[in-house]
Design a protein around this motif. Structure first.
Motif, PDB file in Angstrom:
ATOM      1  N   ARG B  51       0.895  -1.614   0.092  1.00 39.71           N
ATOM      2  CA  ARG B  51       0.186  -0.407  -0.227  1.00 39.71           C
ATOM      3  C   ARG B  51       0.592   0.762  -0.113  1.00 39.71           C
ATOM      4  NH1 ARG B  51      -4.960  -0.986   0.063  1.00 39.71           N
ATOM      5  NH2 ARG B  51      -5.466  -3.161   0.043  1.00 39.71           N
ATOM      6  N   SER B  71       5.169  -6.954  22.521  1.00 47.39           N
ATOM      7  CA  SER B  71       5.631  -7.928  22.266  1.00 47.39           C
ATOM      8  C   SER B  71       5.168  -7.610  21.062  1.00 47.39           C
ATOM      9  CB  SER B  71       4.548  -9.633  22.943  1.00 47.39           C
ATOM     10  OG  SER B  71       3.435  -9.531  23.310  1.00 47.39           O
ATOM     11  N   MET B  89     -13.295  -6.752  18.257  1.00 47.03           N
ATOM     12  CA  MET B  89     -14.264  -6.668  19.669  1.00 47.03           C
ATOM     13  C   MET B  89     -13.781  -6.219  20.374  1.00 47.03           C
ATOM     14  SD  MET B  89     -15.277 -11.049  18.563  1.00 47.03           S
ATOM     15  CE  MET B  89     -14.322 -11.464  19.876  1.00 47.03           C
ATOM     16  N   HIS B  90     -12.687  -5.561  20.617  1.00 51.07           N
ATOM     17  CA  HIS B  90     -11.705  -4.948  21.765  1.00 51.07           C
ATOM     18  C   HIS B  90     -12.803  -3.833  22.396  1.00 51.07           C
ATOM     19  CE1 HIS B  90      -8.193  -7.344  22.137  1.00 51.07           C
ATOM     20  NE2 HIS B  90      -8.290  -7.312  20.875  1.00 51.07           N
ATOM     21  N   ILE B  91     -13.469  -3.318  20.524  1.00 50.69           N
ATOM     22  CA  ILE B  91     -14.487  -2.629  21.515  1.00 50.69           C
ATOM     23  C   ILE B  91     -15.794  -2.616  21.573  1.00 50.69           C
ATOM     24  CG2 ILE B  91     -15.234   0.154  20.598  1.00 50.69           C
ATOM     25  CD1 ILE B  91     -12.492  -0.100  18.205  1.00 50.69           C
ATOM     26  N   PRO B  92     -15.971  -1.681  22.281  1.00 54.35           N
ATOM     27  CA  PRO B  92     -17.491  -2.471  22.622  1.00 54.35           C
ATOM     28  C   PRO B  92     -19.141  -1.523  21.955  1.00 54.35           C
ATOM     29  CG  PRO B  92     -16.947  -0.700  24.688  1.00 54.35           C
ATOM     30  CD  PRO B  92     -16.155  -1.211  23.627  1.00 54.35           C
ATOM     31  N   SER B  93     -19.530  -2.299  21.335  1.00 52.88           N
ATOM     32  CA  SER B  93     -20.045  -1.749  20.946  1.00 52.88           C
ATOM     33  C   SER B  93     -21.222  -0.188  20.553  1.00 52.88           C
ATOM     34  CB  SER B  93     -21.265  -3.127  19.601  1.00 52.88           C
ATOM     35  OG  SER B  93     -22.497  -3.027  21.103  1.00 52.88           O
ATOM     36  N   GLN B  94     -21.348   0.314  21.508  1.00 57.91           N
ATOM     37  CA  GLN B  94     -21.667   1.677  21.929  1.00 57.91           C
ATOM     38  C   GLN B  94     -20.990   2.528  21.924  1.00 57.91           C
ATOM     39  OE1 GLN B  94     -21.809  -1.224  24.335  1.00 57.91           O
ATOM     40  NE2 GLN B  94     -23.297  -1.261  25.583  1.00 57.91           N
ATOM     41  N   LYS B 104     -18.574  -6.122   1.752  1.00 63.54           N
ATOM     42  CA  LYS B 104     -17.842  -5.989   0.826  1.00 63.54           C
ATOM     43  C   LYS B 104     -18.289  -8.022  -0.385  1.00 63.54           C
ATOM     44  CE  LYS B 104     -13.656  -6.451   2.694  1.00 63.54           C
ATOM     45  NZ  LYS B 104     -12.471  -6.534   2.587  1.00 63.54           N
ATOM     46  N   ARG B 105     -17.103  -7.929  -1.359  1.00 65.90           N
ATOM     47  CA  ARG B 105     -18.056  -9.133  -2.448  1.00 65.90           C
ATOM     48  C   ARG B 105     -17.894 -10.349  -1.175  1.00 65.90           C
ATOM     49  NH1 ARG B 105     -19.197  -9.060  -7.441  1.00 65.90           N
ATOM     50  NH2 ARG B 105     -18.488 -10.601  -7.819  1.00 65.90           N
ATOM     51  N   ASN B 106     -17.276 -10.252  -0.338  1.00 67.54           N
ATOM     52  CA  ASN B 106     -16.656 -11.527   0.138  1.00 67.54           C
ATOM     53  C   ASN B 106     -17.772 -11.753   1.355  1.00 67.54           C
ATOM     54  OD1 ASN B 106     -15.299 -10.035   2.336  1.00 67.54           O
ATOM     55  ND2 ASN B 106     -13.594 -11.182   1.470  1.00 67.54           N
ATOM     56  N   GLY B 107     -18.687 -11.231   2.010  1.00 67.61           N
ATOM     57  CA  GLY B 107     -19.400 -10.468   2.705  1.00 67.61           C
ATOM     58  C   GLY B 107     -18.618  -9.696   3.909  1.00 67.61           C
ATOM     59  N   MET B 108     -17.489  -9.915   3.933  1.00 69.09           N
ATOM     60  CA  MET B 108     -17.291  -9.255   5.094  1.00 69.09           C
ATOM     61  C   MET B 108     -17.898  -7.641   5.334  1.00 69.09           C
ATOM     62  SD  MET B 108     -14.764 -11.134   6.749  1.00 69.09           S
ATOM     63  CE  MET B 108     -14.062 -10.555   7.529  1.00 69.09           C
ATOM     64  N   VAL B 129      -9.906   1.177  25.672  1.00 69.59           N
ATOM     65  CA  VAL B 129     -10.610   0.363  26.016  1.00 69.59           C
ATOM     66  C   VAL B 129      -9.962  -0.713  26.982  1.00 69.59           C
ATOM     67  CG1 VAL B 129     -10.816  -1.869  24.554  1.00 69.59           C
ATOM     68  CG2 VAL B 129     -11.844   0.172  24.103  1.00 69.59           C
ATOM     69  N   PRO B 130     -10.963  -2.033  27.781  1.00 69.15           N
ATOM     70  CA  PRO B 130     -10.729  -2.617  29.092  1.00 69.15           C
ATOM     71  C   PRO B 130      -9.118  -3.305  28.520  1.00 69.15           C
ATOM     72  CG  PRO B 130     -12.865  -2.866  28.513  1.00 69.15           C
ATOM     73  CD  PRO B 130     -12.589  -2.317  27.406  1.00 69.15           C
TER      74      PRO B 130
END
Lengths: 940, 331
Positions: B51, B71, B89-94, B104-108, B129-130
């Motif tokens: 990139r 590390s 997932m470390h970020i709470p959704s709120q 995306k095309r692959n579903g992600m 974040v915790p």
């Protein structure tokens, strides 16, 4: 002749032009001769832009002694042998050194030797010449002009030269093949390049008269050529763009030239046949420009091959041929290097439909990781594309073999990529018959019908397993037995009572059976147990009872009309006798008792069938037992039981009792249920009030409610009053919740009405609703599509309150009713009887689970690591923490304990930690369950 | 599966790279050696990233980085979370800032375009974040504009950065030198003044050399003594012992004892990792991560320690020779 003329014409401007010069026949020699002489007289000057050609015979490699020697030999031979080819080949041998040699030698000592080849001693000159000519090949070739000039004059001889060169090429083991090629080509092509002309001329010059060419013309040419004092040919420029000719000409001319005939070998005498062949070849060459162009295209490969073979020579040479080689090959790798797009499954499958947009191309350039995802998820994503049914069917068949399937599909698709409109596509999709299954199933099973059957069978068996599990765990929340197939007739066989014992059909004494827990806290129950049964009361009393109530239910009269059997009478009597004792207990309790009474009161057969039809669950069997036991064994006891139930009757029960013979259960019983529709509004209002509901304005709603209440009452068994203690509140609550909701939605309005009516009093009862209730109410409205599920949901709501206050006994029937109503949807009136707590509880959990889902959707979707852990999880985390921290310190600095590792910021491998925790640590700190990696991750 | 443990790296950073040609082009990466990595990105060394390979966007500059990861794994976790704030997932959704709206095309889910503001916001979020909140991280800035964005983000954020956690975060321009240089110089000035920005970052263990040396001495001569916390005798080779970081203090203790000491009781339920505190022996302030660095070096990185301490000897030898030379020179 034409060729000759052509040759002549070419020869006319041979100094500037690479046209092919044909060997001219003798008559034309003079012309050529003139030309040659002209050329000789006009020294050709080297100019940078001039297309001076390198003599064919010019060696591409450095001159070696062996070359010189060979050249000498060749020339010696040539002198003797009439084979021009020899000389030609000779000259070409080793990069035409000989030719150069000869040519150079000639001019060097033109006078001295008439064809005599100077000894090698003259080689220095020759070499010098050679070198010069060689240099002439390179860009800075300007030095040797004189040498070049004579070569050019030998244009007319080129043709023959070419032939000779071909022969020589065979011998030119070492000569660079491209050179050889070139020479041949040149020869064939009537000397488009001056180089060839030079070569040819050189040859002829060298060979002198000794050259015996099969072609008479050639032979004749020799002597003409001999005296020409040609300067050493201009070195050939190899670094120029190769001319179009070469390759195909080589091929075509190969045949006539006898292979293996080299200068050293004795060349066979070229027969006239050969000569004719050569002539033909010449003709072909002359006229074959266009054809050669085609051949050229076809023979780049062999040309390449030859080139490759000639690499050795090329390498030895400095830049001359190398550049041309590279130039020649440059376009080819470029063509190959055209960007090869990564072939993903998506790409393959959607190639036919792909709209060319740069973004998709960019995606293909993405990381291999993304490609990985592509492979994996495109197989799923493909399902979404409705354009290709084959695609979807293939993908639904499981991603295990997407590649071959997609490939084949693509092949099938590619021929006609019909792009359907979305609507058409959707229709096509809907027309499809999908068979879902695991990839292994699909792979092995070809028959879709068989696959379907297998799946159905598995599903059924799984359901049965689940049901049995539910029986084991009375409070299992997972069972959606109520929502299930109502036609599971064998429930009765596996029926269990509250203690978990298998209910024996004929054995259970509903009254005194110790297995049936009696709610001894209820004084009424005790009373009933103790009290003798005043069973014997005429039906008329019942009727009186009925009449005594203000509410006139026309159908209530139908009750007496039913065959009066003693059992039936008894409950009526009981009912009546107990009326006074009826307190303002919940209607649901009433319903419960009444429903318990109902079987006795109503037409036994009808009720029996109805009851049995309700459900295959043990409750049904209980009822059956009840009835049978009534009929047979211990009427008293059963009456006791009935009274037991009755004691909890409230005054409003009577109308309910009256209304019992209504067809609460539409399919089976039509009699008992009072026809609320026939009642007046006032009457309906009265009934509703009696049930404990608030007055309902809408008539239809009132009717529905009342029927529901009635049904629920009917269905609940008295025997299970105590059993359903625990489930009462749930029943109440569920019915309560159902009431408002279910009315408009349940398929069976009657059922729902009754349920609603039952539930509404229940609703009034619980002082505190569970927190989730309002949510669940809304959620019940929202989530499920089928009424049964809604009911189930409603019934499941009370699950959060497992413990039942005693007063809640009555709620059980309500709950039972609800549950029954749940199964009502399955087209049977009262399927689910709820004596078994597990069963009664079963719908609740569904409710619990489904209802929280919409409300708590945000929560459940928040699967981030920071989502608040549930209580269970929190406890687990605590345990984990304890386990980790309390683990003993490690003795070995190289193997720190988990705690220490964490302290040291070591990356923690989740699997390892989980394994360690589960391997005994959690037990140590007092936790029985096992942790999962997800839990561990969240904990950390 | 036991990974061969490595000592805590002296420096591991997650950096934000920006194109000098187009300030909107950003890249997030991680490296233990920022200057080298920057060269790779710019093409001056081999091994850049796809990139950042577009010549139109080169040269790149590192404008901000988060350092202090213990590390490579930790840094990569953070880097991924920062690169994929819509997925992490470390970020709470709120609290999620970057939300993907497309697939995306692959579903992600498609990653929303990142800007400096979004990156800064996400850094701010992730630091709190915790999962990452107790990590000994520092934030460095090498560009005033970017720093301004950061300040704006901080101001707009609901929570203060790393609230109530005694974690050092340098969210000024990294340590003193670059701060000063930033303020004194223009950004347009030669960014390659000798120890500026990323070049000033300590890429090796030199800053803690003394500490490491002390540790080596103490443990080499088995001078641990008793645990400073629990007063137990600590047999020399039999345990993971941590050493106080302060000069002169040789307080050694069991690792767990140290941690127990350094975490106030009320926090014991929440977290295992201490952050900082005071040495019971010398009462000086200590950072947990420093101690851990030394500990890991000592236990797992003996070679690194050797290399680190070896240089000391060479000048000694030279000094010796010098001395001898002088001695001989001055008869």
């Amino acid at each position: 002749m034409g060729s000759e003329s052509h040759a002549v014409s070419c020869a006319d401007n041979f100094t500037h032009d690479n046209s092919v010069i044909a060997v001219s026949s003798s008559p034309e020699l003079p012309a050529i001769d003139d030309i040659v002489s002209r050329a000789v007289n006009q020294p050709v000057r080297w100019e940078p832009g001039r297309n001076t050609s390198i003599p064919q015979t010019a060696s591409k490699t450095f001159l070696t002694a062996s070359d010189l020697w060979r050249a000498n030999q060749a020339e010696l031979q040539n002198e003797h042998s009439p084979n021009i080819c020899d000389s030609a080949t000779q000259g070409l041998e080793h990069g035409r050194k000989c030719a150069v040699l000869s040519t150079t030698i000639e001019p060097v000592a033109p006078v001295a030797t008439s064809g005599e080849i100077p000894s090698v001693g003259a080689s220095p000159e020759v070499i010098v010449q050679q070198i010069t000519t060689k240099r002439a090949r390179k860009p800075r070739v300007k030095k040797t002009d004189t040498t070049i000039a004579p070569v050019e004059k030998e244009a007319p001889v080129k043709h023959q030269r070419a032939r000779k060169t071909k022969a020589q090429d065979a011998k030119d083991g070492q000569t660079t093949l491209p050179k050889g090629k070139v020479t041949k080509v040149v020869a064939v092509k009537a000397k488009p390049s001056m180089k060839r002309a030079e070569t040819v001329s050189k040859h002829f010059v060298r060979s002198g008269s000794a050259v015996t060419h099969p072609d008479a013309a050639v032979e004749a040419l020799d002597p003409i050529v001999d005296p020409i004092d040609l300067e050493p040919a201009l070195a050939r420029r190899i670094d120029w763009t190769p001319t179009k000719d070469t390759v195909p000409l080589i091929l075509s001319l190969d045949s006539p030239v006898p292979k293996g005939s080299g200068p050293l070998e004795s060349t066979e005498p070229i027969s006239s046949l050969q000569s004719t062949r050569d002539l033909f070849a010449n003709l072909h060459d002359i006229y074959g420009c266009a054809g050669h162009a085609e051949k050229r295209r076809t023979s780049p490969a062999p040309a390449e091959a030859v080139d490759i073979l000639g690499k050795r020579k090329l390498v030895e040479m400095v830049t001359t041929s190398g550049s041309s080689f590279s130039v020649a090959n440059a376009p080819k790798p470029k063509a190959k290097a055209a960007k090869k797009k990564p072939r993903t499954i998506t790409g393959l499958a959607t190639a036919a439909y792909r709209v060319q947009d740069p973004s998709s191309e960019d995606q293909e350039k993405d990381d291999s990781l993304l490609h990985y995802f592509d492979m994996e998820q495109d197989t799923n994503a493909e399902v979404k594309t409705a354009t290709t049914t084959t695609t979807t069917s293939k993908t639904t068949k499981g991603g295990a073999k997407p590649k071959p399937k997609k490939a084949t599909k693509k092949r099938a698709e590619v021929p006609k990529p019909v792009l359907l409109s979305p609507a058409t596509a959707l229709r096509q999709v809907s027309r499809q018959d999908f068979v879902f299954g695991t990839s292994s199933q699909l792979a092995t099973e070809e028959d879709a019908g068989l696959l379907r059957d297998i799946q159905q069978a598995m599903k059924a068996s799984n359901q049965q397993d689940d049901d049995e599990l539910d029986k084991l765990f009375a409070s299992s929340p997972v069972n959606n037995a109520l929502a299930r197939n109502p036609s599971r007739k064998l429930w009765a066989a596996g029926a269990r009572d509250a203690d978990g014992d298998l209910l024996q059909v004929e054995v259970i004494d509903l009254v005194d059976d110790p297995a049936i827990p009696k709610d001894l806290t209820n004084p009424d129950v005790i009373l009933t147990l103790v009290e003798p049964q005043n069973v014997q009361q005429p039906l008329s009393e019942w009727q009186k009872v009925v009449a005594s109530e203000a509410v006139a239910q026309p159908d209530a009269i139908s009750l007496p009309s039913s065959p009066t059997s003693e059992p039936r009478v008894e409950p009526q009597l009981h009912f009546r006798s107990r009326q006074k004792e009826i307190s303002a207990s919940s209607v649901t309790a009433t319903v419960n008792s009444i429903s318990a009474v109902t079987p006795r009161m109503a037409a036994s057969s009808v009720l029996l069938t109805d009851l049995s039809d309700w459900d295959d669950e043990p409750p049904a069997s209980n009822q059956e037992q009840f009835l049978t036991s009534q009929a047979g064994k211990s009427p008293k006891k059963s009456m006791n039981r009935a009274t037991c139930e009755k004691t909890t009757h409230s005054t409003p029960d009577s109308p309910i009792a009256r209304s019992l013979p209504a067809e609460a259960r539409p399919p089976a019983v039509s009699k008992p249920m009072p026809k609320f529709e026939a009642c007046s509004d006032v009457q309906l209002a009265e009934e509703v009030r009696k049930y404990g509901f608030k007055p309902i304005k809408r008539r239809a709603a009132a009717i529905a409610l009342l029927t529901e209440c009635w049904l629920s009452k009917n269905r609940a068994l008295g025997t299970t009053a105590a059993l359903s203690t625990s489930s009462k509140p749930s029943g109440k609550a569920t019915t309560a919740t159902i009431a408002p909701k279910a009315r408009g939605r349940l398929k069976k309005d009657n059922v729902s009405a009754i349920e609603g009516s039952v539930s509404s009093p229940a609703r009034a009862e619980p002082a505190k609703k569970p927190r989730g209730r309002p949510k669940k109410d809304t959620s019940t409205a929202v989530t499920t599509k089928t009424a049964s599920k809604k009911v189930a949901r409603a019934t499941a709501e009370p699950v959060p309150r497992p413990s039942t206050p005693k007063g809640r006994k009555k709620s059980l029937p309500a709950r039972d009713v609800v549950e029954i109503a749940d199964s009502e949807d399955e087209a049977m009136a009262g399927f689910l009887s709820s004596p078994s707590p597990s069963l009664s509880l079963s719908p609740e959990p569904i409710n619990e689970f489904s209802s929280p889902s919409p409300a708590d959707v945000s929560m459940t979707e928040d699967d981030s690591l920071t989502a608040t852990p549930t209580d269970d999880q929190a406890a687990l985390f605590k345990r984990i923490t304890d386990a980790v921290t309390s683990a003993p310190r490690s003795k070995d600095p190289a193997n720190p304990s988990w705690h220490e590792k964490m302290l040291m910021y070591d990356p923690v491998v989740l699997e390892d930690l989980t394994a360690w925790l589960n391997g005994g640590q959690l037990d140590r700190v007092g936790w029985d369950g096992e942790a999962s990696t997800a839990d561990v991750k969240k904990c950390l | 599966m036991t990974v061969l443990a490595r000592p805590i790296p002296p420096l591991y950073t997650v950096y934000v790279l920006r194109s000098t040609v187009n300030h909107a082009c950003l890249y997030i990466g991680s490296t233990p050696n920022p200057p080298r990595r920057l060269k790779q990105h710019n093409g001056e060394a081999k091994g850049g990233a796809v990139r950042t390979s577009r010549s139109k966007l080169r040269p790149w500059e590192m404008v901000a980085l988060v350092s202090g990861f213990t590390s490579a794994v930790a840094a990569l976790k953070f880097e991924w979370a920062l690169t994929n704030p819509h997925l992490s997932m470390h970020i709470p959704s709120q609290e999620r800032i970057s939300i993907s709206t497309q697939r995306k095309r692959n579903g992600m889910p498609k990653r929303p375009r990142s800007s400096m503001t979004s990156i800064m916001s996400n850094i701010h979020l992730l630091l709190g974040v915790p999962s990452f909140s107790r990590w000994p991280l520092r934030l460095h800035f090498f560009n005033a504009d970017v720093h301004k964005v950061w300040e704006k983000t901080k101001a707009a954020a609901k929570e203060p950065l790393r609230p109530n956690l005694p974690v050092i975060t340098d969210f000024g321009p990294s340590t003193t030198t670059s701060a000063r240089t930033l303020e004194s110089e223009d950004e347009g000035d030669a960014p390659k003044s000798p120890s500026w920005g990323i070049n000033a970052l300590p890429v090796d263990y030199v800053p803690i050399k003394d500490y490491v040396a002390k540790g080596r001495e103490v443990f080499g001569f088995e001078r641990e003594g008793h645990c400073v916390v629990c007063r137990e005798h600590m047999p020399p080779g039999e345990g993971v012992y941590a050493l106080c970081a302060n000069d002169g203090c040789e307080g050694v203790g069991h690792l767990s004892c140290w941690s127990r000491h350094l975490i106030p009781p009320r926090e014991r339920q929440d977290s295992l990792l201490p952050v900082d505190g005071t040495c019971p022996k010398c009462s000086g302030k200590i950072q947990w991560v420093d101690m851990m660095k030394e500990l890991t070096l000592r236990t797992r990185g003996s070679k690194e320690v050797d290399r680190l301490l070896k240089k000391k000897r060479v000048p000694k030898a030279k000094a010796k020779t010098k001395a001898t030379a002088e001695a001989t020179a001055t008869p």
